[in-house]
Motif scaffolding. Structure first.
Motif, PDB file in Angstrom:
ATOM      1  N   VAL A 110      -0.229  18.996   3.917  1.00  0.00           N
ATOM      2  CA  VAL A 110      -0.755  18.047   2.939  1.00  0.00           C
ATOM      3  C   VAL A 110      -1.539  16.976   3.692  1.00  0.00           C
ATOM      4  O   VAL A 110      -1.311  16.731   4.884  1.00  0.00           O
ATOM      5  N   GLU A 111      -2.476  16.347   2.986  1.00  0.00           N
ATOM      6  CA  GLU A 111      -3.201  15.212   3.561  1.00  0.00           C
ATOM      7  C   GLU A 111      -2.661  13.929   2.951  1.00  0.00           C
ATOM      8  O   GLU A 111      -2.502  13.824   1.732  1.00  0.00           O
ATOM      9  N   ALA A 112      -2.379  12.948   3.802  1.00  0.00           N
ATOM     10  CA  ALA A 112      -1.889  11.650   3.346  1.00  0.00           C
ATOM     11  C   ALA A 112      -3.070  10.732   3.081  1.00  0.00           C
ATOM     12  O   ALA A 112      -3.933  10.541   3.944  1.00  0.00           O
ATOM     13  N   LEU A 113      -3.104  10.137   1.886  1.00  0.00           N
ATOM     14  CA  LEU A 113      -4.224   9.298   1.457  1.00  0.00           C
ATOM     15  C   LEU A 113      -3.710   7.928   1.033  1.00  0.00           C
ATOM     16  O   LEU A 113      -2.771   7.833   0.233  1.00  0.00           O
ATOM     17  N   ILE A 114      -4.302   6.864   1.563  1.00  0.00           N
ATOM     18  CA  ILE A 114      -3.867   5.511   1.247  1.00  0.00           C
ATOM     19  C   ILE A 114      -4.231   5.174  -0.191  1.00  0.00           C
ATOM     20  O   ILE A 114      -5.277   5.596  -0.701  1.00  0.00           O
ATOM     21  N   ARG A 115      -3.355   4.392  -0.860  1.00  0.00           N
ATOM     22  CA  ARG A 115      -3.596   3.989  -2.240  1.00  0.00           C
ATOM     23  C   ARG A 115      -3.317   2.498  -2.413  1.00  0.00           C
ATOM     24  O   ARG A 115      -2.347   1.962  -1.884  1.00  0.00           O
ATOM     25  N   TRP A 116      -4.191   1.851  -3.180  1.00  0.00           N
ATOM     26  CA  TRP A 116      -4.068   0.426  -3.492  1.00  0.00           C
ATOM     27  C   TRP A 116      -3.063   0.246  -4.640  1.00  0.00           C
ATOM     28  O   TRP A 116      -2.985   1.092  -5.530  1.00  0.00           O
ATOM     29  N   PRO A 117      -2.299  -0.866  -4.643  1.00  0.00           N
ATOM     30  CA  PRO A 117      -1.324  -1.082  -5.730  1.00  0.00           C
ATOM     31  C   PRO A 117      -2.001  -1.099  -7.099  1.00  0.00           C
ATOM     32  O   PRO A 117      -3.037  -1.758  -7.289  1.00  0.00           O
ATOM     33  N   LYS A 157      -5.385  -1.464  13.103  1.00  0.00           N
ATOM     34  CA  LYS A 157      -4.178  -0.977  13.778  1.00  0.00           C
ATOM     35  C   LYS A 157      -2.961  -1.152  12.891  1.00  0.00           C
ATOM     36  O   LYS A 157      -2.093  -0.276  12.825  1.00  0.00           O
ATOM     37  N   GLU A 158      -2.903  -2.275  12.174  1.00  0.00           N
ATOM     38  CA  GLU A 158      -1.783  -2.505  11.274  1.00  0.00           C
ATOM     39  C   GLU A 158      -1.812  -1.535  10.104  1.00  0.00           C
ATOM     40  O   GLU A 158      -0.764  -1.047   9.655  1.00  0.00           O
ATOM     41  N   LEU A 159      -3.006  -1.218   9.607  1.00  0.00           N
ATOM     42  CA  LEU A 159      -3.122  -0.243   8.527  1.00  0.00           C
ATOM     43  C   LEU A 159      -2.677   1.138   9.008  1.00  0.00           C
ATOM     44  O   LEU A 159      -1.940   1.844   8.304  1.00  0.00           O
ATOM     45  N   THR A 160      -3.106   1.528  10.198  1.00  0.00           N
ATOM     46  CA  THR A 160      -2.705   2.825  10.759  1.00  0.00           C
ATOM     47  C   THR A 160      -1.193   2.863  10.967  1.00  0.00           C
ATOM     48  O   THR A 160      -0.544   3.880  10.699  1.00  0.00           O
ATOM     49  N   ARG A 161      -0.634   1.753  11.437  1.00  0.00           N
ATOM     50  CA  ARG A 161       0.825   1.685  11.618  1.00  0.00           C
ATOM     51  C   ARG A 161       1.546   1.880  10.290  1.00  0.00           C
ATOM     52  O   ARG A 161       2.529   2.622  10.194  1.00  0.00           O
ATOM     53  N   HIS A 162       1.033   1.219   9.251  1.00  0.00           N
ATOM     54  CA  HIS A 162       1.658   1.342   7.929  1.00  0.00           C
ATOM     55  C   HIS A 162       1.606   2.780   7.430  1.00  0.00           C
ATOM     56  O   HIS A 162       2.608   3.316   6.928  1.00  0.00           O
ATOM     57  N   VAL A 163       0.442   3.419   7.554  1.00  0.00           N
ATOM     58  CA  VAL A 163       0.304   4.808   7.112  1.00  0.00           C
ATOM     59  C   VAL A 163       1.225   5.718   7.910  1.00  0.00           C
ATOM     60  O   VAL A 163       1.956   6.543   7.343  1.00  0.00           O
ATOM     61  N   LEU A 164       1.216   5.584   9.235  1.00  0.00           N
ATOM     62  CA  LEU A 164       2.030   6.450  10.091  1.00  0.00           C
ATOM     63  C   LEU A 164       3.509   6.338   9.753  1.00  0.00           C
ATOM     64  O   LEU A 164       4.195   7.362   9.559  1.00  0.00           O
ATOM     65  N   HIS A 165       4.026   5.132   9.674  1.00  0.00           N
ATOM     66  CA  HIS A 165       5.461   4.963   9.442  1.00  0.00           C
ATOM     67  C   HIS A 165       5.853   5.333   8.012  1.00  0.00           C
ATOM     68  O   HIS A 165       6.960   5.865   7.801  1.00  0.00           O
ATOM     69  N   THR A 166       4.970   5.094   7.050  1.00  0.00           N
ATOM     70  CA  THR A 166       5.272   5.531   5.686  1.00  0.00           C
ATOM     71  C   THR A 166       5.341   7.051   5.616  1.00  0.00           C
ATOM     72  O   THR A 166       6.266   7.626   5.016  1.00  0.00           O
ATOM     73  N   VAL A 167       4.377   7.714   6.249  1.00  0.00           N
ATOM     74  CA  VAL A 167       4.362   9.180   6.257  1.00  0.00           C
ATOM     75  C   VAL A 167       5.600   9.728   6.965  1.00  0.00           C
ATOM     76  O   VAL A 167       6.259  10.654   6.460  1.00  0.00           O
ATOM     77  N   LEU A 193       0.848  -1.194   0.000  1.00  0.00           N
ATOM     78  CA  LEU A 193       0.000   0.000   0.000  1.00  0.00           C
ATOM     79  C   LEU A 193       0.883   1.243   0.000  1.00  0.00           C
ATOM     80  O   LEU A 193       1.878   1.308   0.735  1.00  0.00           O
ATOM     81  N   THR A 194       0.522   2.223  -0.789  1.00  0.00           N
ATOM     82  CA  THR A 194       1.327   3.434  -0.898  1.00  0.00           C
ATOM     83  C   THR A 194       0.537   4.640  -0.383  1.00  0.00           C
ATOM     84  O   THR A 194      -0.649   4.549  -0.089  1.00  0.00           O
ATOM     85  N   ILE A 195       1.231   5.772  -0.306  1.00  0.00           N
ATOM     86  CA  ILE A 195       0.627   7.013   0.166  1.00  0.00           C
ATOM     87  C   ILE A 195       0.706   8.065  -0.930  1.00  0.00           C
ATOM     88  O   ILE A 195       1.759   8.255  -1.552  1.00  0.00           O
ATOM     89  N   ALA A 196      -0.422   8.749  -1.163  1.00  0.00           N
ATOM     90  CA  ALA A 196      -0.446   9.925  -2.035  1.00  0.00           C
ATOM     91  C   ALA A 196      -0.775  11.134  -1.173  1.00  0.00           C
ATOM     92  O   ALA A 196      -1.514  11.016  -0.193  1.00  0.00           O
ATOM     93  N   TYR A 197      -0.212  12.286  -1.532  1.00  0.00           N
ATOM     94  CA  TYR A 197      -0.363  13.498  -0.724  1.00  0.00           C
ATOM     95  C   TYR A 197      -1.072  14.574  -1.539  1.00  0.00           C
ATOM     96  O   TYR A 197      -0.690  14.858  -2.678  1.00  0.00           O
ATOM     97  N   GLN A 198      -2.086  15.199  -0.917  1.00  0.00           N
ATOM     98  CA  GLN A 198      -2.773  16.306  -1.589  1.00  0.00           C
ATOM     99  C   GLN A 198      -2.524  17.603  -0.821  1.00  0.00           C
ATOM    100  O   GLN A 198      -2.773  17.674   0.389  1.00  0.00           O
ATOM    101  N   PRO A 199      -2.034  18.637  -1.503  1.00  0.00           N
ATOM    102  CA  PRO A 199      -1.688  19.894  -0.821  1.00  0.00           C
ATOM    103  C   PRO A 199      -2.902  20.646  -0.301  1.00  0.00           C
ATOM    104  O   PRO A 199      -3.998  20.578  -0.863  1.00  0.00           O
ATOM    105  N   LYS A 200      -2.679  21.386   0.781  1.00  0.00           N
ATOM    106  CA  LYS A 200      -3.637  22.373   1.279  1.00  0.00           C
ATOM    107  C   LYS A 200      -2.964  23.730   1.146  1.00  0.00           C
ATOM    108  O   LYS A 200      -1.867  23.946   1.677  1.00  0.00           O
ATOM    109  N   VAL A 201      -3.626  24.636   0.443  1.00  0.00           N
ATOM    110  CA  VAL A 201      -3.028  25.925   0.104  1.00  0.00           C
ATOM    111  C   VAL A 201      -3.710  27.033   0.900  1.00  0.00           C
ATOM    112  O   VAL A 201      -4.942  27.113   0.929  1.00  0.00           O
ATOM    113  N   ASP A 202      -2.914  27.886   1.539  1.00  0.00           N
ATOM    114  CA  ASP A 202      -3.441  29.037   2.262  1.00  0.00           C
ATOM    115  C   ASP A 202      -3.965  30.069   1.257  1.00  0.00           C
ATOM    116  O   ASP A 202      -3.258  30.454   0.313  1.00  0.00           O
TER     117      ASP A 202
END
Length: 436
Positions: A211-218, A241-251, A193-202
């Motif tokens: 940026v917001e981190a969004l989970i992505r399927w292969p 919990k394992e999914l959250t761990r993966h997202v947190l450590h990837t980010v 599983l990978t992470i894509a990031y979407q910017p937040k602009v002031d």
């Protein structure tokens, strides 16, 4: 919406539309979705203390039916509708939802309003609800199919002794498929599983502030699964919990090795309801920060309304525990129609995100425009920053800027992208701003 206004409109002359009327209206909604692709059907069964009287339709129990329907009706939005299928079963339709979690929030509110006993003359009645929810893509289901799915979900809720259970059929995916569960398990185990990031602009400075981190399927793994489906499977089958761990450590890894050099101050990740309810969450997050030698203020935590409202007191306690650790918090998907503003002042949050459903249609819908303006004013009264998500065009951006919206997230600036691409995009975006 004033208290009771929905009930008065729906139950004119104390009469509720029959189930056949509901089915006809549901069929129309499935054929002609009002600006969205998501709809939910709820089947609510009641364990009533006056079951005999209700079955015999005694006058007192008939009055209790009216009280039940008015209580439920007052929790719903103007476009929601319902029908009494039997003395102990109610069908509810929630059209035009922003996401499946909105249906969870609606079910939670219904459960709360039915907690108090009901009085009819000398008769005091209690009613314990059990709710099955079917949430789906409107183009892929029939009214009877949705009702059957909701009925099966209700049986599951009863067997698990929970208020509600969700049988999601989004994207034609069977969430209980053994192959699908194995695919998600394997993708997690193999770190696919990978992470894509979407910017937040002031809006004022035109700088990327987070940026917001969004989970992505292969991309090479079939079937393609949306982030919502991945999270739902993870929650239902003990992998959250394992999914959250993966997202947190990837980010954290991508932030320390790539994103920090851009000057980006914060990455936001999403917390599910199951994760927020875990008493070990603060320590779990701290362990990740320690491993990557990162400060807590680098990570922002986005929490949906439904995750908070599911257990309001426990959620508020957890939110305070997280802010004491230094994490910034935001409420996501705000404005979906089932939230209680009374709770907002108790949340230790710094940001409020307006749901994309209202942003997307605000230029063509006066009610949506008024709602967005009201949310922005309300948030500023609470000293909160406001983020509008799902902004896709310049006229909508200009209208939000005129209303005083603080930050913008959406395709008008950029789609979600991998970390390496984000680094180049930020340099190019800020360079263009500086005239380089």
């Amino acid at each position: 919406m004033a208290a009771g206004s929905f009930a008065a409109r729906l139950f004119g002359n104390r009469h509720l539309s029959p189930t056949q009327t509901l089915l006809r209206r549901l069929d129309r909604d499935l054929q002609d979705p009002p600006g969205t692709t998501t709809l939910a059907v709820l089947i609510l069964s009641l364990s009533r203390s006056d079951v005999i009287g209700a079955t015999l339709e005694l006058p007192e129990s008939t009055l209790i039916n009216t009280v039940l329907l008015e209580r439920i009706g007052n929790t719903l939005r103007p476009n929601d509708y319902l029908a009494l299928a039997s003395p102990d079963e109610i069908w509810i339709v929630l059209p035009a939802l922003a996401s499946a979690t909105v249906a969870h929030l609606a079910a939670t509110h219904i459960g709360r309003v039915l907690q108090a006993p009901m009085q009819a003359g000398a008769l005091t009645v209690t009613a314990t609800p059990c709710i099955g929810i079917a949430v789906t893509s409107l183009s892929q289901n029939t009214s009877l199919g949705l009702l059957q799915a909701a009925s099966e979900a209700r049986k599951r809720a009863r067997s698990l002794s929970t208020l509600f259970f969700v049988a999601t059929e989004s994207e034609g995916v069977d969430l209980h498929s053994k192959d699908l569960i194995a695919a998600v398990t394997g993708a997690l185990a193999q770190n696919r599983l990978t992470i894509a990031y979407q910017p937040k602009v002031d809006v004022a400075t035109q700088r990327v502030v987070s940026v917001e981190a969004l989970i992505r399927w292969p991309a090479d793994l079939a079937p393609a699964l949306s982030p919502m489906v991945i999270v739902e499977i993870a929650e239902q089958f003990g992998m959250i919990k394992e999914l959250t761990r993966h997202v947190l450590h990837t980010v954290l890894r991508e932030y320390t090795t790539l994103l920090a050099a851009t000057g980006l101050p914060r990455v936001w990740i999403n917390l599910s309801a199951g994760t927020l309810a875990d008493p070990g969450l603060p320590e779990f997050l701290q362990q990740g920060l320690d491993i990557w030698s990162t400060r807590a203020d680098v990570i922002g935590l986005e929490i949906t309304e439904s995750a908070v409202i599911a257990d309001i007191e426990q959620s508020i306690e957890m939110m305070h525990a997280l802010t004491e650790r230094g994490f910034e918090l935001a409420i996501d998907d705000f404005g979906t129609g089932y939230s209680s503003l009374a709770y907002l002042r108790r949340f230790p949050i710094s940001e409020l995100k307006i749901d994309k459903l209202f942003v997307r249609h605000m230029r063509s819908s006066v009610p949506d425009t008024q709602l967005v303006r009201t949310i922005i004013d309300l948030a500023h009264n609470f000293n909160l920053k406001v983020i509008a998500e799902g902004v896709e065009d310049r006229p909508t951006l200009d209208l939000l800027a005129e209303m005083g919206c603080d930050q913008i997230q959406g395709y008008v600036y950029a789609k979600p992208m991998p970390a390496a691409e984000l680094v180049r995009w930020i340099a190019r975006f800020h360079g263009e701003l500086a005239g380089e």
